[in-house]
Design a protein around this motif. Structure first.
Motif, PDB file in Angstrom:
ATOM      1  N   PHE A   4      91.610 -11.550  32.603  1.00 26.01           N
ATOM      2  CA  PHE A   4      91.031 -11.674  31.263  1.00 26.01           C
ATOM      3  C   PHE A   4      91.374 -10.507  30.219  1.00 26.01           C
ATOM      4  CE2 PHE A   4      87.701 -11.000  27.941  1.00 26.01           C
ATOM      5  CZ  PHE A   4      87.706 -12.342  27.565  1.00 26.01           C
ATOM      6  N   TRP A   5      91.377  -9.382  30.573  1.00 28.18           N
ATOM      7  CA  TRP A   5      91.825  -8.302  29.744  1.00 28.18           C
ATOM      8  C   TRP A   5      93.441  -8.506  29.370  1.00 28.18           C
ATOM      9  CZ3 TRP A   5      95.353  -4.335  30.124  1.00 28.18           C
ATOM     10  CH2 TRP A   5      95.462  -3.432  29.172  1.00 28.18           C
ATOM     11  N   VAL A   6      94.004  -8.738  30.263  1.00 26.12           N
ATOM     12  CA  VAL A   6      95.524  -9.014  29.977  1.00 26.12           C
ATOM     13  C   VAL A   6      95.842 -10.114  29.074  1.00 26.12           C
ATOM     14  CG1 VAL A   6      97.916  -9.574  30.890  1.00 26.12           C
ATOM     15  CG2 VAL A   6      96.391  -7.881  32.045  1.00 26.12           C
ATOM     16  N   LYS A   7      95.135 -11.315  29.263  1.00 26.38           N
ATOM     17  CA  LYS A   7      95.167 -12.444  28.517  1.00 26.38           C
ATOM     18  C   LYS A   7      94.869 -12.279  27.134  1.00 26.38           C
ATOM     19  CE  LYS A   7      94.528 -16.045  32.005  1.00 26.38           C
ATOM     20  NZ  LYS A   7      93.545 -17.274  32.458  1.00 26.38           N
ATOM     21  N   LYS A   8      93.685 -11.364  26.956  1.00 22.51           N
ATOM     22  CA  LYS A   8      93.062 -10.970  25.605  1.00 22.51           C
ATOM     23  C   LYS A   8      94.162 -10.203  24.843  1.00 22.51           C
ATOM     24  CE  LYS A   8      89.386  -8.639  23.349  1.00 22.51           C
ATOM     25  NZ  LYS A   8      88.139  -7.880  23.554  1.00 22.51           N
ATOM     26  N   LYS A   9      94.778  -9.286  25.567  1.00 17.95           N
ATOM     27  CA  LYS A   9      96.034  -8.484  24.928  1.00 17.95           C
ATOM     28  C   LYS A   9      97.033  -9.212  24.378  1.00 17.95           C
ATOM     29  CE  LYS A   9      93.797  -4.364  25.387  1.00 17.95           C
ATOM     30  NZ  LYS A   9      93.526  -3.530  24.159  1.00 17.95           N
ATOM     31  N   LEU A  10      97.658 -10.198  25.330  1.00 17.28           N
ATOM     32  CA  LEU A  10      98.695 -10.965  24.934  1.00 17.28           C
ATOM     33  C   LEU A  10      98.427 -12.168  24.073  1.00 17.28           C
ATOM     34  CD1 LEU A  10     100.444 -10.780  28.483  1.00 17.28           C
ATOM     35  CD2 LEU A  10     100.803  -9.565  26.319  1.00 17.28           C
ATOM     36  N   SER A  11      97.054 -12.334  23.759  1.00 15.49           N
ATOM     37  CA  SER A  11      96.763 -13.639  22.842  1.00 15.49           C
ATOM     38  C   SER A  11      97.407 -13.327  21.701  1.00 15.49           C
ATOM     39  CB  SER A  11      95.184 -13.702  22.953  1.00 15.49           C
ATOM     40  OG  SER A  11      94.792 -12.410  22.069  1.00 15.49           O
ATOM     41  N   SER A  71     107.650   1.765  27.835  1.00 16.54           N
ATOM     42  CA  SER A  71     106.431   2.678  27.974  1.00 16.54           C
ATOM     43  C   SER A  71     105.578   2.427  26.739  1.00 16.54           C
ATOM     44  CB  SER A  71     106.795   3.937  28.332  1.00 16.54           C
ATOM     45  OG  SER A  71     107.505   4.218  29.385  1.00 16.54           O
ATOM     46  N   ASN A  72     106.254   2.390  25.718  1.00 22.24           N
ATOM     47  CA  ASN A  72     105.431   2.325  24.379  1.00 22.24           C
ATOM     48  C   ASN A  72     104.676   0.975  24.337  1.00 22.24           C
ATOM     49  OD1 ASN A  72     104.448   3.132  21.575  1.00 22.24           O
ATOM     50  ND2 ASN A  72     105.926   1.403  20.760  1.00 22.24           N
ATOM     51  N   LEU A  73     105.233  -0.207  24.778  1.00 24.12           N
ATOM     52  CA  LEU A  73     104.886  -1.571  24.812  1.00 24.12           C
ATOM     53  C   LEU A  73     103.537  -1.469  25.811  1.00 24.12           C
ATOM     54  CD1 LEU A  73     104.532  -4.521  24.389  1.00 24.12           C
ATOM     55  CD2 LEU A  73     106.276  -4.808  25.998  1.00 24.12           C
ATOM     56  N   ILE A  74     103.566  -0.850  27.075  1.00 24.92           N
ATOM     57  CA  ILE A  74     102.523  -0.899  27.959  1.00 24.92           C
ATOM     58  C   ILE A  74     101.372  -0.029  27.211  1.00 24.92           C
ATOM     59  CG2 ILE A  74     102.104   0.057  30.303  1.00 24.92           C
ATOM     60  CD1 ILE A  74     104.796  -0.660  31.163  1.00 24.92           C
ATOM     61  N   TYR A  75     101.818   1.059  26.891  1.00 25.08           N
ATOM     62  CA  TYR A  75     100.637   1.946  26.226  1.00 25.08           C
ATOM     63  C   TYR A  75      99.926   1.197  25.220  1.00 25.08           C
ATOM     64  CZ  TYR A  75      98.551   5.605  23.596  1.00 25.08           C
ATOM     65  OH  TYR A  75      97.487   6.459  22.964  1.00 25.08           O
ATOM     66  N   PHE A  76     100.684   0.378  24.147  1.00 22.96           N
ATOM     67  CA  PHE A  76     100.064  -0.391  23.202  1.00 22.96           C
ATOM     68  C   PHE A  76      99.303  -1.526  23.717  1.00 22.96           C
ATOM     69  CE2 PHE A  76     100.365  -4.254  20.886  1.00 22.96           C
ATOM     70  CZ  PHE A  76      99.505  -3.840  19.538  1.00 22.96           C
ATOM     71  N   LEU A  77      99.645  -2.162  24.897  1.00 23.19           N
ATOM     72  CA  LEU A  77      98.865  -3.297  25.361  1.00 23.19           C
ATOM     73  C   LEU A  77      97.601  -2.644  26.190  1.00 23.19           C
ATOM     74  CD1 LEU A  77     101.552  -5.289  27.266  1.00 23.19           C
ATOM     75  CD2 LEU A  77     100.350  -5.868  25.053  1.00 23.19           C
ATOM     76  N   ILE A  78      97.718  -1.405  26.653  1.00 21.90           N
ATOM     77  CA  ILE A  78      96.505  -0.828  27.303  1.00 21.90           C
ATOM     78  C   ILE A  78      95.132  -0.231  26.061  1.00 21.90           C
ATOM     79  CG2 ILE A  78      95.507   0.880  28.745  1.00 21.90           C
ATOM     80  CD1 ILE A  78      98.082   0.758  30.228  1.00 21.90           C
ATOM     81  N   LYS A  79      95.996   0.557  25.417  1.00 22.24           N
ATOM     82  CA  LYS A  79      95.136   1.368  24.172  1.00 22.24           C
ATOM     83  C   LYS A  79      94.888   0.504  22.794  1.00 22.24           C
ATOM     84  CE  LYS A  79      94.399   4.890  26.692  1.00 22.24           C
ATOM     85  NZ  LYS A  79      93.266   5.164  27.087  1.00 22.24           N
ATOM     86  N   GLY A  80      96.020  -0.315  22.719  1.00 26.23           N
ATOM     87  CA  GLY A  80      95.604  -1.190  21.519  1.00 26.23           C
ATOM     88  C   GLY A  80      95.881  -0.444  20.107  1.00 26.23           C
ATOM     89  N   LYS A  81      96.526   0.848  20.202  1.00 21.53           N
ATOM     90  CA  LYS A  81      96.594   1.723  18.944  1.00 21.53           C
ATOM     91  C   LYS A  81      97.997   1.215  18.270  1.00 21.53           C
ATOM     92  CE  LYS A  81      94.303   5.650  20.818  1.00 21.53           C
ATOM     93  NZ  LYS A  81      94.032   6.952  21.191  1.00 21.53           N
TER      94      LYS A  81
END
Length: 749
Positions: A4-11, A71-81
């Motif tokens: 659910f979290w990944v879906k929310k990040k990629l929405s 790496s920057n993309l993964i960090y963004f998907l996790i932290k959302g900064k």
């Protein structure tokens, strides 16, 4: 949850064009993700081309850029900064463009990214920061042209350079114009949203007032119809709210009814019908007097008069239902006002409190019973919270201080007794809270505020709630002052009893020989264990401690017991305990030590029941069944834990918090199975070693120190361990008197 979290990040990938234009945060997130994905796959594409063309210097650069982009993309998907990731992406693109411009020299491969850099930097950051990045890139490019860095003048013609700067400027101007226009539209859109939200908030406030009472709702509806007579949308909203109100009135868990001044029901929701024991609609037309007696009717008449005076009140009412049952309710009554302000009826909210009244009655009854029980106990009882403040005391405890028991509530020992006594109590209380184990029958001497000396026998037991959280300490104190004073008187007459005392000593020596004969020889343990030691030091000639080792069929049974008291009383209990234990082991079949302890408790209680009184004598014991064939150890304990050291780590196996004997809250003894490993060290012990006073500050040795020394000497042989334990005890005790019998059994498997 992770999916659910990944879906929310990629929405954000599914955002519509309108949202990208109007929602600033979503637009930036989309652009960061889009350019990160496209940039990463482009770098992979150029990486493959470079590998094919054997341009390994470009391979390394592309690999590094691709890794940082991912790496920057993964960090963004996790932290959302968004801000941080945007700056990293733009900076990465900035460096990549300079590298491609210098190293490739082909407008069809790398230079076109210059034109993408402008919208990327401006759209992900803002006009000012993005323009700054773009101007900075132009300045660097000019420097590269002027300095001919990397032979760029050979790679690019003057016409291309002029065309490049012209196109770059046009793109920069257009994207700035686009951003300015978009932000203007966005600001206007947000302004409209704010106005709409303000309007909706005002509308919600009016709707909340409508739901207060039905008459107020009608008045508000009339006002809304006048205010929004020509607004079809507002009419629909009002109708929808009416439906909601009707649904709420029918679905709420409280009864709602309206009665006229003759107490006839003119409205009732289904819950009100249910409270009065009727089917839905059964209250309409019925009179309130049908459900109450004359006493309650008098109360209703008074309340109706208050309603005529426009008063609101809450009162309890007892109903007699049609099926003969009695129900307690709470009524909140308000006057029902007409448009002119006249009171026309009473609106009542009914809440069924029958269960609560029953529970309160039961709780009050139990509280009274507990109060009577506590205040009539001969022992002093108190309850402290985790901050060591008194929550509850009985009168016997208050009498120790010569005060009313209410004067102790909320206070600590520092406020009610001497500093010396308070420090001792605090030390014991903190020990119970830290170890979460009780202290049973601790004898101490104290002084009242008037410096009067008294002696007590104290048990401190940790108290836990239903969730297992530590809530405080329950203390039970028996006043043994008379007994102590008698002992002092006896000591004063010592000179008259020296002859008798010598006889007693002779008897003690004889009792010691009997007791020693009952204890197993150390050579018995050599048959069953790899290594072992038994540290046995009675306080007096005879001991209240004992140890036991025997082999029955395929299992080795060994135990360490601590009987109530020491000296002669303890010795009698010791010999009795050994006899009972041996009799049960040899004559019965027990599959685990817990069952054995349950039977041992029964024998103790039966023996002491002949006097017709509950005897407090008993013992703490830890007992083990060891099966050498499969190396399984079964353990059960009565207020006496055991320690297992494996790989220099100490493991504590707790005992059942009950003694062998009578106890206020008996629970069955339970067994624990332990798989023994090679070189495991097991320790059974009474509490004499840990409770010994000594040291620089005359304090207890404590269980914590005892556990630490066991770990420190674990690499020694069992024989050496015994010597080190004796040496440590002698050093700690110094010239102080031994306060209790000491027994420690150590076994190496």
């Amino acid at each position: 949850m992770k999916i659910f979290w990944v879906k929310k990040k990629l929405s954000i990938l599914r955002l519509s064009f309108n949202n990208l234009m109007l929602t600033e945060e979503d637009r930036k997130r989309f652009i960061v993700v889009f350019f990160s994905f496209t940039g990463f796959f482009s770098l992979i594409f150029f990486l493959i081309i470079a590998v094919v063309n054997k341009k390994y210097n470009i391979v390394y650069i592309n690999t590094a850029f691709a890794f940082v982009t991912l790496s920057n993309l993964i960090y963004f998907l996790i932290k959302g900064k968004v801000g941080f990731s945007s700056n990293v992406l733009v900076s990465l693109m900035f460096l990549l463009e300079l590298f491609l411009f210098i190293s490739i020299g082909d407008s069809t491969t790398g230079v076109f990214w210059y034109y993408i850099f402008i919208p990327l930097s401006i759209l992900t950051l803002n006009n000012r920061v993005g323009t700054f990045y773009s101007v900075l890139l132009i300045v660097f490019t000019l420097c590269i042209f002027m300095l001919d860095f990397g032979d760029v003048q050979e790679k690019y013609s003057s016409a291309f350079m002029l065309r490049f700067f012209f196109t770059y400027s046009i793109v920069g101007v257009l994207i700035n114009v686009f951003e300015f226009s978009r932000k203007s539209i966005l600001n206007r859109y947000e302004s409209i949203l704010d106005e709409q939200e303000l309007f909706l908030n005002k509308l919600q406030t009016k709707n909340d007032k409508l739901l207060a009472v039905e008459e107020e709702l009608k008045q508000q509806n009339e006002e809304l119809k006048v205010l929004y007579e020509n607004n079809e949308y507002q009419v629909k909203v009002i109708k929808q709210n009416e439906i909601r109100l009707d649904y709420i009135l029918n679905a709420i868990g409280e009864g709602l009814g309206i009665t006229d001044f003759n107490e006839n029901f003119i409205y009732a929701n289904p819950r009100a019908d249910s409270i009065f024991g009727l089917k839905p609609g059964g209250l309409l037309g019925r009179n309130l007097k049908d459900f109450i007696d004359d006493k309650e009717w008098t109360k209703i008449v008074i309340q109706t008069q208050r309603r005529r005076e426009k008063q609101v009140s809450t009162y309890d009412l007892k109903l007699a239902l049609p099926d003969g049952a009695v129900k307690n309710i709470i009524v909140t009554a308000v006057p029902d006002l007409e448009i002119e302000g006249n009171v026309s009826a009473t609106i009542g909210v009914f809440r069924d409190i029958s269960d609560r009244v029953l529970r309160e009655k039961q709780i009050l009854e139990l509280k009274n019973q507990l109060e009577i029980l506590l205040n009539n106990l001969p022992a002093s009882v108190y309850y402290k919270d985790v901050n060591l403040k008194y929550i509850l005391v009985n009168q016997a405890y208050a009498d120790l201080f010569g005060v009313n028991k209410q004067e102790l509530i909320g206070k600590t020992d520092d406020e009610i007794t001497s500093e010396e006594v308070a420090l001792e109590h605090k030390y014991l209380d903190l020990n119970v809270l830290e170890e979460k184990e009780p202290i049973i029958n601790y004898e101490n001497v104290s002084f009242t505020k008037h410096k009067e000396q008294y002696w007590t026998l104290t048990s401190k037991i940790p108290y836990f709630d239903n969730q297992g959280n530590l809530k405080g300490i329950v203390g039970i104190i028996s006043d043994i002052t008379k007994r102590k004073l008698q002992q002092i008187k006896i000591l004063e007459q010592k000179s008259l009893l020296e002859s008798a005392n010598q006889d007693i000593k002779d008897s003690l020596n004889y009792a010691k020989s009997i007791q020693d004969a009952l204890l197993p020889n150390h050579l018995v343990a050599d048959k069953y264990f790899k290594e072992h030691f038994i540290f046995y030091r009675p306080k007096e000639n005879v001991s209240g401690d004992f140890y036991y080792i025997n082999k029955i069929q395929e299992k080795v049974i060994f135990a360490v017991g601590d009987c109530t008291g020491h000296g002669i009383p303890g010795a009698f209990l010791t010999m009795l305990s050994i006899t009972f234990l041996h009799e049960l082991i040899t004559n019965g079949i027990y599959y685990n030590p817990g069952d054995l302890l349950n039977q041992l408790r029964i024998k103790f209680k039966d023996m002491f029941s002949f006097s017709g009184e509950v005897n407090k004598n008993g013992m703490d014991i830890s007992i083990c069944f060891y099966y050498p064939e499969n190396k399984i150890l079964q353990f059960a304990g009565a207020y006496q834990a055991i320690f297992l050291i494996r790989n220099n780590e100490l493991i504590k196996y707790k005992a059942t918090p009950n003694p062998i004997g009578h106890f206020i809250a008996e629970i069955p003894f339970k067994s624990q199975d332990i798989q023994i490993m090679e070189n495991d060290a097991l320790y059974l012990m009474s509490d004499g070693y840990q409770d010994q006073f000594g040291g620089d500050f005359f304090s207890k040795y404590t269980t914590k120190r005892f556990r630490n020394i066991l770990v420190d000497i674990n690499n020694k042989s069992m024989c050496e361990q015994k010597d080190l334990l004796i040496e440590e005890l002698d050093k700690w005790q110094g010239d102080e008197e031994q306060i209790d019998d000491i027994t420690i059994m150590g076994i190496r498997f």
